[in-house]
Design a protein around this motif. Structure first.
Motif, PDB file in Angstrom:
ATOM      1  N   ASN A 180      58.914   8.950-114.494  1.00 36.04           N
ATOM      2  CA  ASN A 180      57.704   8.490-113.819  1.00 36.04           C
ATOM      3  C   ASN A 180      56.494   8.558-114.747  1.00 36.04           C
ATOM      4  O   ASN A 180      55.682   7.632-114.820  1.00 36.04           O
ATOM      5  N   ALA A 203      55.111   5.598-109.435  1.00 34.38           N
ATOM      6  CA  ALA A 203      54.764   7.016-109.399  1.00 34.38           C
ATOM      7  C   ALA A 203      55.550   7.755-108.321  1.00 34.38           C
ATOM      8  O   ALA A 203      55.696   8.970-108.380  1.00 34.38           O
ATOM      9  N   TYR A 204      56.066   7.005-107.332  1.00 34.27           N
ATOM     10  CA  TYR A 204      56.791   7.659-106.228  1.00 34.27           C
ATOM     11  C   TYR A 204      58.296   7.659-106.443  1.00 34.27           C
ATOM     12  O   TYR A 204      59.035   8.102-105.574  1.00 34.27           O
ATOM     13  N   TRP A 205      58.755   7.127-107.578  1.00 32.92           N
ATOM     14  CA  TRP A 205      60.186   7.186-107.882  1.00 32.92           C
ATOM     15  C   TRP A 205      60.621   8.649-107.939  1.00 32.92           C
ATOM     16  O   TRP A 205      59.845   9.518-108.338  1.00 32.92           O
ATOM     17  N   PRO A 206      61.864   8.925-107.597  1.00 36.09           N
ATOM     18  CA  PRO A 206      62.295  10.326-107.562  1.00 36.09           C
ATOM     19  C   PRO A 206      62.705  10.873-108.922  1.00 36.09           C
ATOM     20  O   PRO A 206      63.659  11.641-109.004  1.00 36.09           O
ATOM     21  N   PHE A 207      62.067  10.459-109.985  1.00 41.04           N
ATOM     22  CA  PHE A 207      62.347  11.057-111.305  1.00 41.04           C
ATOM     23  C   PHE A 207      61.086  11.760-111.757  1.00 41.04           C
ATOM     24  O   PHE A 207      60.008  11.470-111.276  1.00 41.04           O
TER      25      PHE A 207
END
Lengths: 565, 227, 99
Positions: C41, C33-37
């Motif tokens: 996400n 959930a914290y990925w920068p997409f």
């Protein structure tokens, strides 16, 4: 020993006087309030349902009577606008959820389903009783809302009116309908499991009577549509009672979403009302035409197709609600498709009548009336499925007439037809046939007189839900209200003579109509355990004269009178 | 205890109308069990539609208001959310163990222990949820005049949040009641859970309530974390 | 049916790995959930939820060895939910696209 014939409804089934050593009938098997209110016998639960839906039928009917009285003249005579709104809401809520939805499935279905498949009871007898209590509980909540001051939203509870603006007892009513929804789900679960697991040896799927197929497909819709209604009403309840923003457009909500969810249930709900009626009619027409059903497998597939496709068409209620025009086109197309299996059924009933030995006993009169009224209601449905016409007649009396032809003309006729047909089995008594025929014919004429003028008034532009109207529509409204008076008499008559028959009617033979179904292969009324011994099925349903075979004239039709043997 | 499969259960649990089937009691009981399993699955299908309608509301609004839903998702407490997901998934493990133990009818202590653990985990979920609710109220995440977030559609997100978590908690409460009922029955009478179809039925319902939460987790707690 | 494990230890051996997988998926889900997409996400989050649901359905709810009838009931629930989603979103999306 020869006990005197008791004069009570339960006493009439006392088999002691015959002294054949048979077990007592389900009516005589236990007396007292507890033996009814705590029963798990599907037949007694059917009777419980019959009592409650009859009360609701006349409650909803009383509201309709006041509505029709008010509409006799263009001016406001007897009720104010607000009261009028509450009356048609009461009529709609009570008739849809507390009469029509449970009518055939929960009375005739509950009584007949195990008998028709040769089972001792439904799969989950306690759940069956719970379902009745849920139905009654929901009904009491709705009636409490009525007594407290009523609801003016219409039976559809459209947002944002119902959640933000209406001053009525919306939350209580919604809670009542929510509760009764679980009664539908419980019945659906029970019937599906019963049909899958408890069929008698030899009773394969394509030997089932069409009434059982109708119960199966109806249960499918109970189970898959009702939860969505429950959620919809829950959301209305939450928005109204707790101020949660859900559909209110002032707070960013989308009221069209409400309509999607509501009609995802409420359009299939129409099929919940009509599929059981189709099942009843198939039993009646075959018996009184002495013919095998024309195209049995097609009739089965048509039931299944209606149940499935019925879930794809809900958007045709929303053509003028701000739905996107692309979605409207798709829904319009899908709505036309569902007419195909419905038409197949009408053709096949007609084909069954062809070269049959048609008798005009009272159940058959109701059945023939059904076919006519259903055809008219179905065809006008095609008008409404086509977008340009729908935009013209949306929210007019044309729509009112259309759905009354289906839901009252067709479904209620079938309910009365079925009630008369199986009355001897259920109560062990025959009713006065002449009175019954008269009531059936009167109902047909009263119905058409009530609702056919509404097609015309609606087409000419008379809007629904108003208690006053322009004077040029008065002629149609006078016709309609007069018809309603006739209809009221026709509905009250069976209440009189059927009650009379409980006490004074001739005793019914086991199979007074010489019908072929398994439910007639037991005593009238049946014992608690349904059958004397375990039934086995060796052939398909409707073992009347097959196609292309001449009727056997040396076997005279058995008259519909009962006797003790 | 080591008789032919189905006989002990049939003696204890065979009910009308299944007992009237024209088969031996063991076969009739097998059919009754199948009927119970099938019946609860039909009900679960119904429940799927119930929650599908709720999820549909969420989906439609999220598609229409992606920014506000991201902001609102960020405002939920992911620690409580993740913890509760772990608790419920673990309770499904213990519930499955209890059901499989009872099905064999061999491991009474295992079954009772797992049922107790399941009910306890369910209660733990509700306790955590209670703490979370308290924090939500303190942070003004209740839709209304004093709502904390600027975007108006964020109120819709939290309207959905409160509604769906309460509905889920009611379902879970019913589940805890059903599990406790089995626990009490099994405690009093050693044989009552053996091959009892009610264990399987309760377990299936419990798993569904868990599955609903599995989907609520990414809906409520994961949006907008990256921003 | 009788081919299954017949000791408590065997039952644990069958179910514990599923639980471990569920926990791993949960951890992955929270991390992803914290990925920068953005869209990815969301897709990952729901895909993992689907995977978890699949494990619970097949093993804990025993759909893997259930009768065809039970599988049909489960499939019906999903199919009808798909009807509800597809046709409603057909309207919602085309309204959004149309402005």
């Amino acid at each position: 020993m020869s006990a005197p014939v008791a004069a009570s409804p339960t006493g009439l089934a006392d088999r002691d006087e015959l002294d054949l050593g048979l077990p007592p009938s389900y009516l005589a098997d236990g007396h007292g309030v507890g033996s009814w209110l705590l029963t798990t016998d599907h037949k007694r639960i059917a009777i419980l349902y019959a009592v409650t839906i009859t009360l609701f039928f006349f409650l909803g009917g009383a509201a309709a009577t006041l509505v029709r009285l008010e509409l006799f003249t263009p001016e406001a005579d007897i009720v104010r606008a607000d009261t009028y709104n509450k009356l048609f809401t009461l009529h709609g809520v009570v008739m849809v959820w507390f009469f029509l939805i449970p009518s055939i499935p929960n009375t005739l279905g509950n009584f007949l389903l195990p008998l028709m498949i040769g089972a001792r009871d439904v799969a989950f007898p306690k759940l069956n009783l719970v379902s009745w209590y849920l139905n009654v509980g929901g009904g009491l909540l709705a009636v409490a809302a009525l007594l407290a001051g009523g609801v003016d939203t219409g039976w559809t509870f459209y947002v944002p009116y119902s959640t933000v603006f209406s001053n009525g007892w919306v939350s209580l009513t919604v809670l009542g309908v929510f509760t009764t929804g679980f009664s539908s789900i419980a019945t659906g679960v029970n019937f599906i499991a019963t049909i899958h697991m408890l069929r008698a040896p030899g009773l394969s799927w394509f030997r089932l009577p069409l009434f059982v197929w109708a119960m199966y497909t109806t249960s499918l819709m109970f189970v898959l549509a009702t939860p969505v209604l429950a959620v919809t009403l829950l959301l209305v309840f939450a928005e109204r009672s707790f101020g949660l923003p859900i559909f209110d457009p002032a707070r960013g909500g989308d009221p069209v979403l409400f309509q999607h969810l509501f009609w995802f249930y409420s359009h299939p709900a129409v099929y919940i009302m009509i599929l059981p009626a189709m099942g009843v009619i198939s039993e009646l027409i075959t018996c009184f035409a002495r013919r095998r059903i024309f195209g049995y497998t097609f009739m089965v597939y048509a039931l299944v197709a209606i149940a499935v496709i019925g879930f794809f068409t809900w958007g045709h209620h929303m053509f003028t609600s701000g739905m996107s025009s692309y979605a409207a086109l798709v829904f319009s197309f899908l709505s036309f498709i569902v007419a195909v299996p419905s038409a197949i059924k009408v053709f096949n009933w007609t084909g069954t009548l062809y070269r049959g030995q048609v008798g005009f006993e009272s159940p058959m009169l109701y059945a023939l009336g059904f076919v006519g009224l259903f055809t008219l209601g179905g065809l006008t449905g095609l008008f409404l499925a086509s977008i340009p016409v729908d935009v013209h007649v949306q929210d007019t009396y044309f729509v009112v007439a259309h759905f009354h032809y289906i839901m009252v003309g067709a479904s209620v006729s079938a309910y009365f037809g079925g009630l008369h047909f199986w009355w001897p089995k259920i109560t062990g008594r025959m009713y006065p046939e002449t009175w019954a025929r008269f009531a059936a014919i009167l109902m047909f004429f009263g119905f058409n007189l009530t609702f056919f003028p509404q097609f015309i008034a609606g087409y000419l532009g008379m809007p629904r839900r108003y208690h006053v109207y322009p004077p040029e529509f008065q002629v149609w409204n006078v016709l309609s209200s007069s018809g309603a008076a006739v209809l009221a008499v026709a509905y009250l008559m069976p209440l009189g003579y059927l009650t009379w028959s409980l006490l004074f009617g001739e005793r019914a033979r086991n199979n007074p109509w010489d019908a072929s179904g398994l439910e007639w292969r037991t005593s009238s009324p049946p014992p608690r355990d349904n059958f004397f011994g375990a039934p086995r099925v060796q052939g398909g349903p409707y073992s009347y004269h097959p196609e292309g075979v001449a009727p056997i004239h040396d076997q005279p039709r058995i008259p519909a009178q009962g006797s003790l043997t | 205890m080591s008789g032919a499969p189905g006989e002990a259960g049939a003696a204890a649990h065979l009910r009308e109308p299944w007992s009237e089937l024209e088969t031996g009691p063991a076969a009739a009981f097998a059919r009754q069990r199948d009927g119970a399993t099938f019946g609860i699955w039909i009900f679960l299908a119904s429940e799927v539609l119930f929650f599908a309608a709720l999820f549909l509301i969420y989906t439609a609004y999220r598609i229409a208001n992606p920014e506000a839903f991201a902001a609102a998702g960020r405002a939920t407490n992911i620690v409580y959310g993740t913890l509760n997901t772990a608790i419920l998934l673990t309770s499904s493990l213990t519930m499955a163990m209890a059901a499989q133990g009872a099905e064999k009818g061999l491991f009474r202590r295992l079954t009772l222990g797992c049922l107790a653990a399941t009910a306890a985990l369910g209660l733990a979920f509700l306790v955590v949820k209670g703490f979370e609710y308290r924090e939500d109220i303190e942070k003004h995440l209740v839709p209304g005049a004093h709502f904390a977030l600027r975007q108006a559609p964020a109120q819709i997100f939290f309207g959905f949040y409160w509604l769906v978590t309460v509905v889920h908690a009611i379902h879970l409460g019913i589940g805890i009641g059903l599990v406790t009922r089995l626990l009490v029955k099994g405690w009093r009478d050693p044989d009552v859970l053996t091959e009892n179809p009610q264990v399987e039925v309760t377990a299936l319902y419990w798993h569904l309530v868990d599955l609903v939460w599995v989907f609520l987790y990414p809906m409520l707690y994961l949006p907008g974390r990256a921003g | 049916m009788s081919a299954g494990p017949d000791t408590p230890a065997a039952l644990w051996r069958r179910n514990l790995p599923v639980w471990a997988a569920l926990m791993a998926l949960l951890a992955l889900s929270a991390w992803a959930a914290y990925w920068p997409f953005k869209t990815l996400n969301t897709v990952t989050g729901f895909a993992i939820a689907g995977a978890k649901a699949g494990l619970v359905l097949l093993v804990f709810m025993q759909l893997r060895r259930a009768s065809g009838l039970v599988r049909l009931a489960a499939a019906c629930g999903l199919f009808w939910a798909a009807i509800l989603f597809t046709l409603t979103l057909a309207d919602v999306l085309s309204r959004l696209a149309g402005g």
